[in-house]
Design a protein around this motif. Sequence first.
Motif, PDB file in Angstrom:
ATOM      1  N   UNK A  69      -4.794   4.101  11.334  1.00 49.52           N
ATOM      2  CA  UNK A  69      -5.020   5.386  12.010  1.00 49.52           C
ATOM      3  C   UNK A  69      -4.633   6.542  11.097  1.00 49.52           C
ATOM      4  N   UNK A  70      -3.503   6.379  10.404  1.00 49.50           N
ATOM      5  CA  UNK A  70      -3.079   7.432   9.473  1.00 49.50           C
ATOM      6  C   UNK A  70      -4.082   7.641   8.357  1.00 49.50           C
ATOM      7  N   UNK A  71      -4.539   6.551   7.753  1.00 49.52           N
ATOM      8  CA  UNK A  71      -5.507   6.651   6.647  1.00 49.52           C
ATOM      9  C   UNK A  71      -6.812   7.273   7.100  1.00 49.52           C
ATOM     10  N   UNK A  72      -7.322   6.837   8.229  1.00 47.19           N
ATOM     11  CA  UNK A  72      -8.598   7.376   8.720  1.00 47.19           C
ATOM     12  C   UNK A  72      -8.483   8.838   9.075  1.00 47.19           C
ATOM     13  N   UNK A  73      -7.330   9.236   9.627  1.00 43.35           N
ATOM     14  CA  UNK A  73      -7.117  10.644   9.946  1.00 43.35           C
ATOM     15  C   UNK A  73      -7.043  11.488   8.680  1.00 43.35           C
ATOM     16  N   UNK A  74      -6.339  10.961   7.650  1.00 41.48           N
ATOM     17  CA  UNK A  74      -6.267  11.691   6.365  1.00 41.48           C
ATOM     18  C   UNK A  74      -7.644  11.850   5.753  1.00 41.48           C
ATOM     19  N   UNK A  75      -8.445  10.796   5.830  1.00 43.12           N
ATOM     20  CA  UNK A  75      -9.788  10.858   5.263  1.00 43.12           C
ATOM     21  C   UNK A  75     -10.655  11.851   6.028  1.00 43.12           C
ATOM     22  N   UNK A  76     -10.483  11.890   7.362  1.00 39.77           N
ATOM     23  CA  UNK A  76     -11.253  12.854   8.155  1.00 39.77           C
ATOM     24  C   UNK A  76     -10.895  14.279   7.757  1.00 39.77           C
ATOM     25  N   UNK A 135      -2.506  -1.082  12.899  1.00 41.79           N
ATOM     26  CA  UNK A 135      -3.215   0.021  13.546  1.00 41.79           C
ATOM     27  C   UNK A 135      -2.600   1.362  13.159  1.00 41.79           C
ATOM     28  N   UNK A 136      -1.272   1.398  13.059  1.00 46.25           N
ATOM     29  CA  UNK A 136      -0.609   2.650  12.683  1.00 46.25           C
ATOM     30  C   UNK A 136      -1.020   3.079  11.276  1.00 46.25           C
ATOM     31  N   UNK A 137      -1.039   2.120  10.357  1.00 45.63           N
ATOM     32  CA  UNK A 137      -1.450   2.431   8.979  1.00 45.63           C
ATOM     33  C   UNK A 137      -2.900   2.888   8.945  1.00 45.63           C
ATOM     34  N   UNK A 176       1.435  -6.811   4.205  1.00 46.99           N
ATOM     35  CA  UNK A 176       1.320  -5.955   3.009  1.00 46.99           C
ATOM     36  C   UNK A 176       0.695  -4.616   3.401  1.00 46.99           C
ATOM     37  N   UNK A 177       1.498  -3.757   4.039  1.00 49.13           N
ATOM     38  CA  UNK A 177       0.916  -2.553   4.654  1.00 49.13           C
ATOM     39  C   UNK A 177       0.586  -1.454   3.644  1.00 49.13           C
ATOM     40  N   UNK A 178       1.305  -1.416   2.517  1.00 55.22           N
ATOM     41  CA  UNK A 178       0.920  -0.447   1.475  1.00 55.22           C
ATOM     42  C   UNK A 178      -0.465  -0.790   0.934  1.00 55.22           C
ATOM     43  N   UNK A 179      -0.689  -2.067   0.641  1.00 55.02           N
ATOM     44  CA  UNK A 179      -2.012  -2.512   0.189  1.00 55.02           C
ATOM     45  C   UNK A 179      -3.050  -2.318   1.293  1.00 55.02           C
ATOM     46  N   UNK A 180      -2.625  -2.475   2.565  1.00 55.61           N
ATOM     47  CA  UNK A 180      -3.561  -2.323   3.673  1.00 55.61           C
ATOM     48  C   UNK A 180      -4.147  -0.922   3.693  1.00 55.61           C
ATOM     49  N   UNK A 181      -3.318   0.086   3.459  1.00 59.47           N
ATOM     50  CA  UNK A 181      -3.815   1.462   3.442  1.00 59.47           C
ATOM     51  C   UNK A 181      -4.915   1.629   2.390  1.00 59.47           C
TER      52      UNK A 181
END
Length: 375
Positions: free
Chosen positions: A364-371, A360-362, A319-324
């Motif tokens: 990494x994207x979320x953490x980068x957006x938050x940064x 990890x891909x999800x 459930x990668x959408x929920x994972x983000x």
Amino acid sequence: MTHKLLNHRAEGPATAPPLLLGPSLGTSYALWDKVAPELSVTHRVVRWDLPGHGGSAADLIGPGASVADLAELVLALADSLGIDRFAYAGVSLGGAVGLQLAAHHRERVESLAVICSSAHFNGSKPWEERAAAVRREGLEALAKNADSRWFTPGFTVPRLVEDHRTADPEAYAACCDALAAFDIRDRLSSISAPTLLIAGREDPATPPAHLREIADAVPGASLTEIAGASHLAPAERPEAVLAALRGHFDGYELRGMEVRRQVLGDEHVDRAQARQTPFTARFQDFISRYAWGEIWTDPTLARRERSMITLTALVAHGHYDELAMHVRAARRNGLTPEEIGAVLLQTAVYCGVPAANSAFAVAQRVLAEDDEAGG
């Protein structure tokens, strides 16, 4: 006085908040048959029988009994079940027991609902006369006109009328003694539990004015009048009583929405609420009450621990959408990017490398957006 307990029936999860339900004179816990199963979805519901009624022993009380005696029996039952604080709802005599508990055992009562009841039952004389008549003649005559005292014309519940007919006359009379002596008006202002009064608009025994008197005296109390209901409102208008009780006792939705906002953020919850339609409304209510109001508020696990478990479960099922969404929630719950990475690395062992690779891909994207948003 014996050490026997009141007969009772428990329903609902043992870990749910306890809710005790009290009956009216002449009935058994069957009075709650159309309400208790629904309440047990969110509560550990315990409904009990008066002495000499239903399955309770008649010798639990004797002549000259008081509502305080009945309240002590309810506390003994709660103690035997390991229940310390509880919500309470009661009808008529059961409601008087609730008032007694809330006024004299404030540390035990979390919240209170008093249904078709009173702080005093029209003076002692009618009850003294009824007690004498029952001791002399039994309950057959009274049971014959139970419908007119309990329900609007044309309505009946045969099981409850039979409960009345088969109650123990001595115990019934002792309950009449308790009603005769009951007057708690001078203690109402001391009740601190959140209190709801429910009146049957067609109730001749305890008309709405009796409930209004309590509502006016108990700080912060509220009053609901139910049209088309006489004295036994939970039997005659169960849907209306259930709605009122849920609104009063179920703090889950409000608590759940508060926790949901704390974990997922206002922006996400506002978007979810804005997208809500009549088709999805019940699902959104379910999520707020069940996931956030019951599970996420359980103090057994810390929120950061719950985040780690949730991340793992979402990876396991793809459930990668929920994972983000829950990577962001994990950051709010105190997990560092390194800790989130360690959780995802653990999933590689138990959920598989491809699943962890996607996770990890999800993340990494979320953490980068938050940064970027924070920078």
